[in-house]
Scaffold this motif. Structure first.
Motif, short mmCIF file in Angstrom:
data_model
loop_
_atom_site.label_atom_id
_atom_site.label_comp_id
_atom_site.label_asym_id
_atom_site.label_seq_id
_atom_site.Cartn_x
_atom_site.Cartn_y
_atom_site.Cartn_z
N GLU A 128 -1.40 -70.31 26.47
CA GLU A 128 -2.06 -69.82 27.65
C GLU A 128 -0.37 -68.74 27.53
OE1 GLU A 128 -4.70 -73.06 28.96
OE2 GLU A 128 -3.15 -72.92 30.31
N THR A 162 -6.98 -76.90 22.19
CA THR A 162 -7.81 -76.66 22.63
C THR A 162 -8.58 -75.70 21.01
OG1 THR A 162 -8.67 -74.73 23.07
CG2 THR A 162 -7.45 -74.22 22.15
N ARG A 175 -12.78 -68.48 37.41
CA ARG A 175 -13.84 -68.68 36.44
C ARG A 175 -13.79 -66.90 35.67
NH1 ARG A 175 -16.32 -73.30 35.29
NH2 ARG A 175 -17.35 -74.95 37.13
N GLN A 176 -14.22 -66.23 36.60
CA GLN A 176 -13.63 -65.08 36.15
C GLN A 176 -11.95 -64.96 35.33
OE1 GLN A 176 -15.99 -62.80 38.47
NE2 GLN A 176 -17.72 -63.27 38.63
N GLU A 177 -11.59 -65.08 36.61
CA GLU A 177 -10.17 -64.92 36.54
C GLU A 177 -9.60 -65.44 35.12
OE1 GLU A 177 -6.16 -62.87 37.02
OE2 GLU A 177 -7.87 -62.29 37.51
N VAL A 178 -10.11 -66.60 34.93
CA VAL A 178 -8.86 -67.48 33.76
C VAL A 178 -10.26 -66.63 32.27
CG1 VAL A 178 -9.48 -69.81 32.27
CG2 VAL A 178 -8.87 -69.31 35.11
N GLU A 179 -11.35 -66.54 32.46
CA GLU A 179 -11.71 -65.28 31.40
C GLU A 179 -11.40 -64.46 30.68
OE1 GLU A 179 -15.62 -65.51 32.35
OE2 GLU A 179 -16.13 -67.44 32.09
N LYS A 180 -10.88 -63.54 31.84
CA LYS A 180 -9.98 -62.03 31.86
C LYS A 180 -8.53 -62.56 30.86
CE LYS A 180 -8.86 -57.98 33.90
NZ LYS A 180 -8.92 -57.06 34.95
N GLN A 234 -7.87 -65.24 28.78
CA GLN A 234 -8.40 -65.94 27.84
C GLN A 234 -8.56 -65.04 26.80
OE1 GLN A 234 -11.17 -68.31 29.18
NE2 GLN A 234 -9.89 -70.13 29.03
N GLU A 235 -9.43 -63.41 27.56
CA GLU A 235 -9.36 -62.57 26.50
C GLU A 235 -8.24 -61.86 26.02
OE1 GLU A 235 -12.23 -60.01 28.69
OE2 GLU A 235 -13.61 -61.31 28.14
#
Length: 484
Positions: A258, A326, A474-479, A481-482
Protein backbone atom coordinates in the motif's frame (compact mmCIF):
# COMPACT_ATOMS: atom_id res chain seq x y z
CA UNK A 1 -7.80 -45.85 25.10
CA UNK A 2 -9.53 -42.56 25.98
CA UNK A 3 -9.91 -40.40 22.87
CA UNK A 4 -7.21 -37.76 23.00
CA UNK A 5 -7.35 -34.49 21.09
CA UNK A 6 -4.14 -32.58 20.38
CA UNK A 7 -3.80 -29.32 18.45
CA UNK A 8 -2.05 -29.28 16.05
CA UNK A 9 -3.05 -32.84 15.11
CA UNK A 10 0.02 -35.12 15.45
CA UNK A 11 1.16 -37.47 12.71
CA UNK A 12 0.83 -40.47 15.04
CA UNK A 13 -0.80 -41.26 18.37
CA UNK A 14 -0.07 -44.91 19.22
CA UNK A 15 -1.78 -46.76 22.12
CA UNK A 16 0.57 -48.24 24.71
CA UNK A 17 -1.47 -50.46 27.01
CA UNK A 18 -4.48 -50.48 29.32
CA UNK A 19 -2.81 -49.32 32.53
CA UNK A 20 -2.43 -45.66 33.53
CA UNK A 21 0.82 -43.87 32.81
CA UNK A 22 3.14 -42.44 35.43
CA UNK A 23 3.22 -38.65 35.87
CA UNK A 24 6.96 -38.05 36.31
CA UNK A 25 9.13 -37.06 33.34
CA UNK A 26 11.92 -39.66 33.56
CA UNK A 27 14.02 -38.42 30.68
CA UNK A 28 14.19 -35.52 28.24
CA UNK A 29 16.90 -35.74 25.62
CA UNK A 30 17.96 -34.58 22.18
CA UNK A 31 17.99 -37.14 19.37
CA UNK A 32 20.37 -36.19 16.52
CA UNK A 33 18.48 -38.52 14.18
CA UNK A 34 15.35 -36.33 14.47
CA UNK A 35 14.55 -33.24 12.43
CA UNK A 36 14.85 -29.91 14.19
CA UNK A 37 11.16 -29.76 15.13
CA UNK A 38 10.49 -33.49 15.36
CA UNK A 39 9.64 -35.03 18.73
CA UNK A 40 8.52 -38.25 20.39
CA UNK A 41 6.46 -38.26 23.59
CA UNK A 42 6.06 -41.58 25.41
CA UNK A 43 3.71 -42.08 28.34
CA UNK A 44 4.48 -45.39 30.05
CA UNK A 45 3.40 -47.06 33.27
CA UNK A 46 6.63 -46.04 34.96
CA UNK A 47 6.79 -42.47 33.68
CA UNK A 48 7.18 -40.10 30.73
CA UNK A 49 9.97 -39.96 28.14
CA UNK A 50 10.58 -37.01 25.81
CA UNK A 51 13.03 -36.75 22.95
CA UNK A 52 13.35 -34.20 20.20
CA UNK A 53 15.57 -32.92 17.46
CA UNK A 54 16.16 -29.70 19.41
CA UNK A 55 15.25 -28.01 22.66
CA UNK A 56 12.35 -26.43 20.79
CA UNK A 57 11.09 -29.84 19.70
CA UNK A 58 11.20 -31.01 23.31
CA UNK A 59 9.08 -27.98 24.21
CA UNK A 60 6.54 -29.11 21.62
CA UNK A 61 6.39 -32.52 23.32
CA UNK A 62 5.69 -30.77 26.63
CA UNK A 63 2.91 -28.72 25.02
CA UNK A 64 1.29 -31.94 23.77
CA UNK A 65 1.70 -33.46 27.22
CA UNK A 66 0.01 -30.43 28.75
CA UNK A 67 -2.98 -30.90 26.44
CA UNK A 68 -3.20 -34.59 27.37
CA UNK A 69 -3.10 -33.73 31.09
CA UNK A 70 -5.82 -31.14 30.57
CA UNK A 71 -8.16 -33.79 29.16
CA UNK A 72 -7.22 -36.79 31.33
CA UNK A 73 -6.35 -35.31 34.70
CA UNK A 74 -4.70 -37.90 36.96
CA UNK A 75 -5.58 -40.85 34.73
CA UNK A 76 -2.96 -40.45 32.03
CA UNK A 77 -3.20 -43.12 29.32
CA UNK A 78 -0.17 -45.03 28.10
CA UNK A 79 0.55 -43.84 24.57
CA UNK A 80 3.21 -42.54 22.20
CA UNK A 81 2.98 -39.34 20.18
CA UNK A 82 5.30 -39.01 17.17
CA UNK A 83 5.17 -35.75 15.31
CA UNK A 84 6.85 -33.14 13.12
CA UNK A 85 5.48 -30.19 11.13
CA UNK A 86 4.87 -30.01 7.39
CA UNK A 87 6.00 -26.37 7.29
CA UNK A 88 8.87 -24.73 9.10
CA UNK A 89 7.16 -21.31 9.07
CA UNK A 90 4.18 -21.00 11.41
CA UNK A 91 3.83 -17.35 12.29
CA UNK A 92 1.40 -15.15 14.16
CA UNK A 93 1.24 -11.38 13.79
CA UNK A 94 0.14 -8.64 16.17
CA UNK A 95 -0.24 -4.98 15.21
CA UNK A 96 0.84 -2.79 18.12
CA UNK A 97 1.03 0.43 16.09
CA UNK A 98 -2.63 1.38 15.56
CA UNK A 99 -3.48 0.65 19.19
CA UNK A 100 -0.77 -0.08 21.72
CA UNK A 101 -0.67 -3.56 23.28
CA UNK A 102 0.88 -3.50 26.78
CA UNK A 103 3.97 -5.67 27.20
CA UNK A 104 2.33 -8.06 29.67
CA UNK A 105 -0.64 -8.62 27.37
CA UNK A 106 1.72 -9.20 24.48
CA UNK A 107 3.59 -11.83 26.51
CA UNK A 108 0.30 -13.53 27.37
CA UNK A 109 -0.56 -13.74 23.66
CA UNK A 110 2.92 -15.09 22.88
CA UNK A 111 2.62 -17.74 25.58
CA UNK A 112 -0.71 -18.87 24.20
CA UNK A 113 0.71 -19.03 20.66
CA UNK A 114 3.68 -21.10 21.82
CA UNK A 115 1.25 -23.60 23.32
CA UNK A 116 -0.02 -24.33 19.81
CA UNK A 117 3.54 -24.64 18.45
CA UNK A 118 3.83 -21.38 16.55
CA UNK A 119 7.50 -20.63 15.98
CA UNK A 120 7.54 -17.03 14.68
CA UNK A 121 6.09 -13.78 16.02
CA UNK A 122 5.69 -11.04 13.40
CA UNK A 123 5.79 -7.83 15.44
CA UNK A 124 4.18 -4.86 13.66
CA UNK A 125 5.20 -1.81 15.72
CA UNK A 126 5.29 1.02 13.18
CA UNK A 127 2.62 2.42 10.90
CA UNK A 128 0.85 5.63 9.97
CA UNK A 129 -0.79 5.83 13.39
CA UNK A 130 2.24 5.29 15.59
CA UNK A 131 5.87 4.31 16.08
CA UNK A 132 5.99 2.13 19.18
CA UNK A 133 9.64 1.34 20.03
CA UNK A 134 12.18 3.56 21.76
CA UNK A 135 14.84 4.55 19.22
CA UNK A 136 18.21 5.59 20.56
CA UNK A 137 19.64 6.98 17.29
CA UNK A 138 16.49 8.83 16.20
CA UNK A 139 14.63 9.66 19.44
CA UNK A 140 11.96 11.78 17.74
CA UNK A 141 10.52 8.52 16.45
CA UNK A 142 9.15 7.67 19.88
CA UNK A 143 8.97 11.22 21.23
CA UNK A 144 6.86 12.46 18.30
CA UNK A 145 5.93 9.39 16.26
CA UNK A 146 4.30 7.63 19.22
CA UNK A 147 1.97 10.55 19.97
CA UNK A 148 -1.41 9.96 18.34
CA UNK A 149 -3.64 12.96 19.09
CA UNK A 150 -7.02 11.31 18.87
CA UNK A 151 -8.59 8.15 17.55
CA UNK A 152 -10.90 8.45 14.56
CA UNK A 153 -10.45 5.00 13.12
CA UNK A 154 -13.67 3.55 11.78
CA UNK A 155 -16.84 4.87 13.41
CA UNK A 156 -14.99 5.60 16.65
CA UNK A 157 -14.42 9.24 17.59
CA UNK A 158 -12.15 10.27 20.46
CA UNK A 159 -9.78 13.18 21.10
CA UNK A 160 -7.85 11.22 23.74
CA UNK A 161 -4.09 11.15 23.09
CA UNK A 162 -2.21 7.85 22.82
CA UNK A 163 1.52 8.20 23.46
CA UNK A 164 2.79 4.80 24.59
CA UNK A 165 5.77 2.89 23.27
CA UNK A 166 8.01 -0.01 24.34
CA UNK A 167 11.29 0.84 26.01
CA UNK A 168 14.39 -0.88 24.74
CA UNK A 169 14.51 -2.95 27.91
CA UNK A 170 10.93 -4.08 27.35
CA UNK A 171 11.76 -5.09 23.78
CA UNK A 172 14.75 -7.12 24.96
CA UNK A 173 12.57 -8.76 27.61
CA UNK A 174 9.93 -9.74 25.05
CA UNK A 175 12.54 -11.07 22.60
CA UNK A 176 14.13 -13.13 25.39
CA UNK A 177 10.72 -14.41 26.49
CA UNK A 178 9.98 -15.55 22.95
CA UNK A 179 13.32 -17.33 22.75
CA UNK A 180 12.53 -19.30 25.92
CA UNK A 181 9.35 -20.52 24.21
CA UNK A 182 11.00 -21.45 20.91
CA UNK A 183 9.54 -18.42 19.09
CA UNK A 184 11.63 -16.14 16.87
CA UNK A 185 10.66 -12.47 16.67
CA UNK A 186 10.35 -10.92 13.21
CA UNK A 187 10.29 -7.12 13.50
CA UNK A 188 8.60 -5.05 10.79
CA UNK A 189 9.33 -1.50 9.68
CA UNK A 190 7.05 -0.84 6.73
CA UNK A 191 8.78 1.02 3.86
CA UNK A 192 8.32 3.03 1.69
CA UNK A 193 4.62 3.45 2.62
CA UNK A 194 2.75 3.38 5.94
CA UNK A 195 5.32 5.86 7.30
CA UNK A 196 3.19 8.82 8.40
CA UNK A 197 4.27 8.50 12.05
CA UNK A 198 7.91 8.22 10.98
CA UNK A 199 7.61 11.31 8.77
CA UNK A 200 5.83 13.22 11.53
CA UNK A 201 9.15 12.89 13.37
CA UNK A 202 11.52 13.26 10.40
CA UNK A 203 9.61 14.95 7.53
CA UNK A 204 12.75 15.65 5.50
CA UNK A 205 12.79 12.05 4.27
CA UNK A 206 9.29 12.17 2.79
CA UNK A 207 8.07 12.88 -0.71
CA UNK A 208 6.85 16.36 0.28
CA UNK A 209 9.39 17.16 2.95
CA UNK A 210 6.67 18.99 4.90
CA UNK A 211 5.68 18.62 8.52
CA UNK A 212 2.72 16.23 8.90
CA UNK A 213 0.90 14.87 11.97
CA UNK A 214 0.68 11.26 13.12
CA UNK A 215 -2.47 9.82 11.56
CA UNK A 216 -5.57 9.32 13.68
CA UNK A 217 -7.63 7.73 10.90
CA UNK A 218 -7.41 4.36 9.19
CA UNK A 219 -6.62 4.13 5.49
CA UNK A 220 -3.93 4.34 2.84
CA UNK A 221 -2.00 7.63 2.79
CA UNK A 222 -0.05 9.51 0.11
CA UNK A 223 3.03 10.34 2.14
CA UNK A 224 5.83 7.86 1.55
CA UNK A 225 9.63 7.91 1.78
CA UNK A 226 11.40 9.72 -1.05
CA UNK A 227 13.25 7.26 -3.28
CA UNK A 228 15.40 9.95 -4.89
CA UNK A 229 17.15 11.39 -1.84
CA UNK A 230 20.35 9.61 -0.87
CA UNK A 231 19.79 10.88 2.67
CA UNK A 232 16.67 8.68 2.85
CA UNK A 233 18.75 5.54 2.56
CA UNK A 234 21.33 6.84 5.05
CA UNK A 235 18.47 7.42 7.51
CA UNK A 236 17.01 3.97 6.90
CA UNK A 237 20.36 2.26 7.45
CA UNK A 238 20.90 4.16 10.70
CA UNK A 239 17.42 3.25 11.87
CA UNK A 240 17.86 -0.40 11.02
CA UNK A 241 21.25 -0.50 12.74
CA UNK A 242 19.57 0.80 15.88
CA UNK A 243 16.87 -1.88 15.68
CA UNK A 244 19.20 -4.76 14.88
CA UNK A 245 20.68 -4.36 18.34
CA UNK A 246 17.26 -5.30 19.74
CA UNK A 247 16.34 -8.04 17.27
CA UNK A 248 19.09 -10.65 16.81
CA UNK A 249 16.98 -13.08 14.78
CA UNK A 250 17.43 -14.17 11.19
CA UNK A 251 14.49 -12.34 9.62
CA UNK A 252 13.47 -8.70 9.16
CA UNK A 253 10.22 -7.53 7.52
CA UNK A 254 10.37 -4.26 5.56
CA UNK A 255 6.73 -4.07 4.47
CA UNK A 256 6.24 -2.73 0.94
CA UNK A 257 2.43 -2.80 0.79
CA UNK A 258 0.00 0.00 0.00
CA UNK A 259 2.57 2.57 -1.15
CA UNK A 260 0.85 5.18 -3.38
CA UNK A 261 3.38 6.66 -5.80
CA UNK A 262 1.76 10.03 -6.50
CA UNK A 263 4.66 12.02 -5.05
CA UNK A 264 7.24 9.82 -6.74
CA UNK A 265 5.65 10.46 -10.13
CA UNK A 266 6.09 14.24 -9.76
CA UNK A 267 9.41 14.23 -7.85
CA UNK A 268 12.43 15.26 -9.98
CA UNK A 269 14.80 13.39 -7.66
CA UNK A 270 12.79 10.17 -8.02
CA UNK A 271 12.66 10.61 -11.80
CA UNK A 272 16.41 11.18 -11.84
CA UNK A 273 16.90 8.01 -9.80
CA UNK A 274 14.83 6.05 -12.32
CA UNK A 275 16.91 7.36 -15.22
CA UNK A 276 20.20 6.58 -13.49
CA UNK A 277 19.10 3.05 -12.57
CA UNK A 278 17.38 2.25 -15.87
CA UNK A 279 13.95 1.84 -14.28
CA UNK A 280 10.92 2.20 -16.53
CA UNK A 281 8.04 2.11 -14.00
CA UNK A 282 7.31 3.39 -10.52
CA UNK A 283 6.78 -0.20 -9.40
CA UNK A 284 10.34 -0.96 -10.54
CA UNK A 285 11.45 2.04 -8.47
CA UNK A 286 9.82 0.46 -5.43
CA UNK A 287 11.66 -2.77 -6.23
CA UNK A 288 14.88 -0.75 -6.30
CA UNK A 289 14.09 0.76 -2.88
CA UNK A 290 13.31 -2.62 -1.35
CA UNK A 291 16.48 -4.10 -2.88
CA UNK A 292 18.72 -1.38 -1.45
CA UNK A 293 17.29 -1.92 2.00
CA UNK A 294 17.58 -5.67 1.51
CA UNK A 295 21.23 -5.39 0.49
CA UNK A 296 21.99 -3.56 3.72
CA UNK A 297 20.16 -6.11 5.86
CA UNK A 298 21.81 -9.00 4.01
CA UNK A 299 25.18 -7.45 4.80
CA UNK A 300 24.14 -7.71 8.46
CA UNK A 301 23.25 -11.38 8.10
CA UNK A 302 19.47 -10.95 7.85
CA UNK A 303 16.90 -12.42 5.47
CA UNK A 304 14.28 -9.94 4.30
CA UNK A 305 10.50 -10.34 4.01
CA UNK A 306 8.12 -8.06 2.07
CA UNK A 307 4.39 -7.93 1.33
CA UNK A 308 3.53 -9.15 -2.14
CA UNK A 309 2.97 -5.67 -3.68
CA UNK A 310 6.73 -5.14 -3.39
CA UNK A 311 7.16 -7.80 -6.09
CA UNK A 312 4.97 -6.00 -8.63
CA UNK A 313 7.97 -4.37 -10.33
CA UNK A 314 9.36 -7.78 -11.23
CA UNK A 315 12.87 -6.80 -10.10
CA UNK A 316 12.88 -7.95 -6.48
CA UNK A 317 16.00 -9.64 -5.09
CA UNK A 318 15.27 -13.38 -5.47
CA UNK A 319 16.49 -14.05 -1.93
CA UNK A 320 13.62 -11.98 -0.56
CA UNK A 321 10.70 -13.81 1.07
CA UNK A 322 7.35 -12.55 -0.22
CA UNK A 323 4.31 -12.63 2.05
CA UNK A 324 1.14 -13.18 0.02
CA UNK A 325 -1.82 -11.36 1.56
CA UNK A 326 -3.78 -9.87 -1.33
CA UNK A 327 -4.77 -10.81 -4.85
CA UNK A 328 -1.80 -11.11 -7.20
CA UNK A 329 -3.53 -10.69 -10.55
CA UNK A 330 -0.38 -10.87 -12.66
CA UNK A 331 1.14 -13.74 -10.66
CA UNK A 332 4.19 -11.68 -9.79
CA UNK A 333 4.81 -13.95 -6.82
CA UNK A 334 4.91 -16.99 -9.08
CA UNK A 335 7.45 -15.24 -11.29
CA UNK A 336 9.51 -14.33 -8.23
CA UNK A 337 9.46 -17.93 -7.05
CA UNK A 338 10.56 -19.18 -10.47
CA UNK A 339 13.74 -17.16 -9.87
CA UNK A 340 14.30 -19.03 -6.61
CA UNK A 341 12.23 -16.85 -4.30
CA UNK A 342 10.08 -18.16 -1.46
CA UNK A 343 6.73 -17.25 0.05
CA UNK A 344 4.63 -17.18 3.20
CA UNK A 345 0.88 -17.60 2.75
CA UNK A 346 -1.37 -15.22 4.69
CA UNK A 347 -4.33 -14.54 2.41
CA UNK A 348 -6.86 -12.03 3.77
CA UNK A 349 -10.00 -14.15 3.57
CA UNK A 350 -8.45 -16.96 5.64
CA UNK A 351 -5.82 -15.27 7.78
CA UNK A 352 -6.98 -11.80 8.89
CA UNK A 353 -8.56 -12.14 12.31
CA UNK A 354 -9.51 -8.48 12.79
CA UNK A 355 -12.67 -9.24 10.80
CA UNK A 356 -15.62 -10.57 12.85
CA UNK A 357 -16.31 -14.30 12.85
CA UNK A 358 -19.31 -13.59 10.64
CA UNK A 359 -16.88 -12.60 7.86
CA UNK A 360 -13.93 -14.87 8.67
CA UNK A 361 -15.20 -17.86 10.61
CA UNK A 362 -13.08 -20.37 12.50
CA UNK A 363 -13.70 -22.78 9.64
CA UNK A 364 -12.50 -20.20 7.08
CA UNK A 365 -9.20 -19.85 8.96
CA UNK A 366 -8.80 -23.60 9.23
CA UNK A 367 -9.43 -24.18 5.53
CA UNK A 368 -6.65 -21.91 4.24
CA UNK A 369 -5.24 -23.19 0.96
CA UNK A 370 -1.50 -23.36 1.63
CA UNK A 371 -0.93 -23.88 -2.10
CA UNK A 372 -3.07 -21.11 -3.64
CA UNK A 373 -3.92 -20.82 -7.31
CA UNK A 374 -0.87 -20.06 -9.42
CA UNK A 375 1.57 -21.53 -6.91
CA UNK A 376 0.67 -25.21 -7.14
CA UNK A 377 3.99 -26.03 -8.83
CA UNK A 378 6.03 -23.92 -6.43
CA UNK A 379 5.33 -25.90 -3.27
CA UNK A 380 9.03 -26.19 -2.33
CA UNK A 381 9.20 -22.41 -2.20
CA UNK A 382 6.26 -22.10 0.19
CA UNK A 383 7.74 -21.77 3.67
CA UNK A 384 4.47 -21.86 5.58
CA UNK A 385 1.65 -19.72 6.92
CA UNK A 386 0.83 -16.71 9.05
CA UNK A 387 -2.31 -15.46 10.79
CA UNK A 388 -2.70 -11.77 11.53
CA UNK A 389 -4.52 -9.26 13.70
CA UNK A 390 -4.69 -5.56 12.80
CA UNK A 391 -5.85 -3.23 15.54
CA UNK A 392 -7.53 -0.24 13.87
CA UNK A 393 -10.82 -1.35 15.41
CA UNK A 394 -9.48 -3.13 18.51
CA UNK A 395 -9.12 -0.95 21.58
CA UNK A 396 -9.27 -3.34 24.52
CA UNK A 397 -7.35 -6.49 25.32
CA UNK A 398 -10.35 -8.73 25.84
CA UNK A 399 -11.51 -8.02 22.29
CA UNK A 400 -7.98 -8.65 20.98
CA UNK A 401 -7.97 -12.08 22.62
CA UNK A 402 -11.48 -12.95 21.46
CA UNK A 403 -10.71 -12.04 17.86
CA UNK A 404 -7.53 -14.14 17.86
CA UNK A 405 -8.58 -17.22 19.80
CA UNK A 406 -9.34 -19.89 18.78
CA UNK A 407 -8.79 -18.70 15.19
CA UNK A 408 -5.03 -18.58 15.72
CA UNK A 409 -5.16 -22.21 16.89
CA UNK A 410 -6.82 -23.14 13.58
CA UNK A 411 -4.03 -21.36 11.72
CA UNK A 412 -1.47 -23.22 13.81
CA UNK A 413 -2.87 -26.54 12.61
CA UNK A 414 -3.01 -25.33 9.00
CA UNK A 415 0.70 -24.52 9.17
CA UNK A 416 1.70 -27.64 11.11
CA UNK A 417 -0.29 -30.16 9.07
CA UNK A 418 -0.48 -28.41 5.70
CA UNK A 419 -2.63 -30.25 3.17
CA UNK A 420 -2.72 -33.26 5.51
CA UNK A 421 -5.12 -31.62 7.95
CA UNK A 422 -7.79 -34.05 9.16
CA UNK A 423 -10.61 -31.58 8.43
CA UNK A 424 -12.56 -28.88 10.21
CA UNK A 425 -14.99 -31.25 11.96
CA UNK A 426 -12.07 -33.03 13.60
CA UNK A 427 -10.45 -29.74 14.58
CA UNK A 428 -13.65 -28.34 16.04
CA UNK A 429 -14.16 -31.44 18.17
CA UNK A 430 -10.63 -31.27 19.54
CA UNK A 431 -10.90 -27.52 20.10
CA UNK A 432 -14.05 -28.01 22.19
CA UNK A 433 -12.26 -30.54 24.39
CA UNK A 434 -9.25 -28.26 24.74
CA UNK A 435 -11.19 -25.03 25.27
CA UNK A 436 -10.29 -24.92 29.01
CA UNK A 437 -6.68 -24.22 28.00
CA UNK A 438 -7.68 -20.63 27.30
CA UNK A 439 -8.92 -20.18 30.84
CA UNK A 440 -5.69 -21.68 32.12
CA UNK A 441 -3.69 -18.98 30.31
CA UNK A 442 -6.09 -16.16 31.11
CA UNK A 443 -7.32 -15.77 27.53
CA UNK A 444 -10.83 -14.57 26.69
CA UNK A 445 -11.50 -16.79 23.69
CA UNK A 446 -14.60 -16.69 21.48
CA UNK A 447 -17.25 -19.06 22.79
CA UNK A 448 -18.17 -22.14 20.75
CA UNK A 449 -21.46 -20.65 19.59
CA UNK A 450 -19.62 -17.85 17.82
CA UNK A 451 -17.07 -19.88 15.87
CA UNK A 452 -19.18 -20.30 12.72
CA UNK A 453 -22.12 -17.91 13.03
CA UNK A 454 -25.40 -18.80 11.29
CA UNK A 455 -26.27 -16.76 8.21
CA UNK A 456 -28.46 -14.18 9.94
CA UNK A 457 -25.90 -13.51 12.67
CA UNK A 458 -23.07 -13.40 10.13
CA UNK A 459 -24.92 -10.79 8.11
CA UNK A 460 -25.56 -8.75 11.25
CA UNK A 461 -21.85 -8.83 12.17
CA UNK A 462 -20.85 -7.88 8.65
CA UNK A 463 -23.26 -4.94 8.56
CA UNK A 464 -22.04 -3.73 11.95
CA UNK A 465 -18.41 -4.00 10.91
CA UNK A 466 -19.02 -2.13 7.65
CA UNK A 467 -20.18 0.91 9.63
CA UNK A 468 -16.48 1.56 10.17
CA UNK A 469 -16.11 2.51 6.49
CA UNK A 470 -17.91 5.55 5.13
CA UNK A 471 -18.51 6.04 1.41
CA UNK A 472 -15.84 8.78 1.45
CA UNK A 473 -13.35 6.44 3.11
CA UNK A 474 -13.99 3.74 0.51
CA UNK A 475 -13.54 6.21 -2.36
CA UNK A 476 -10.27 7.46 -0.89
CA UNK A 477 -8.91 3.92 -0.48
CA UNK A 478 -9.91 3.05 -4.04
CA UNK A 479 -8.16 6.18 -5.31
CA UNK A 480 -4.99 5.31 -3.37
CA UNK A 481 -5.02 1.77 -4.71
CA UNK A 482 -5.03 3.11 -8.26
CA UNK A 483 -1.69 4.86 -7.70
CA UNK A 484 0.04 2.01 -5.86
Amino acid sequence: MVEIGIIPEPKKILPGGEECAGHVIREKKLNPAFGEEEYRLQLKADGIWIEGGSEKACLYAEMSLEQIRLQCGEDLPCLTVEDSPEYSWRAFHIDCARHFIPAEELKKMIRMAAHFKFNKFHWHFSDDQGWRIECRRYPLLHEVGAVQKGDHMGNYDSEETEDRYYTRDQVREIVAYCKELGVEVIPEVDMPGHVTALLAAYPQYGGRGEQIPVETRAGIFRDILCAGKEETFEFIEGLLEDLLELFPGTYFHIGGDEAPKEYWSSCPLCRKRMEEEGLSTLQELQGYVENRITAYLKSRGRTVIVWNEAAYGGNLDPDTIVQLWTEDKENRLGAHMEKGGSAVISIVKNCYCDYPYGITSLQDVYELDVRPEGLEKAEKGILGTECLIWTEHIRDMEKLETMCWPRYAASAEAGWCGQKRPGYVSFEGRMKRLFPVFERYGIHAEKVSGWVPPKEEAERQKAEFEKNFSAEDRQEVEKMQEII
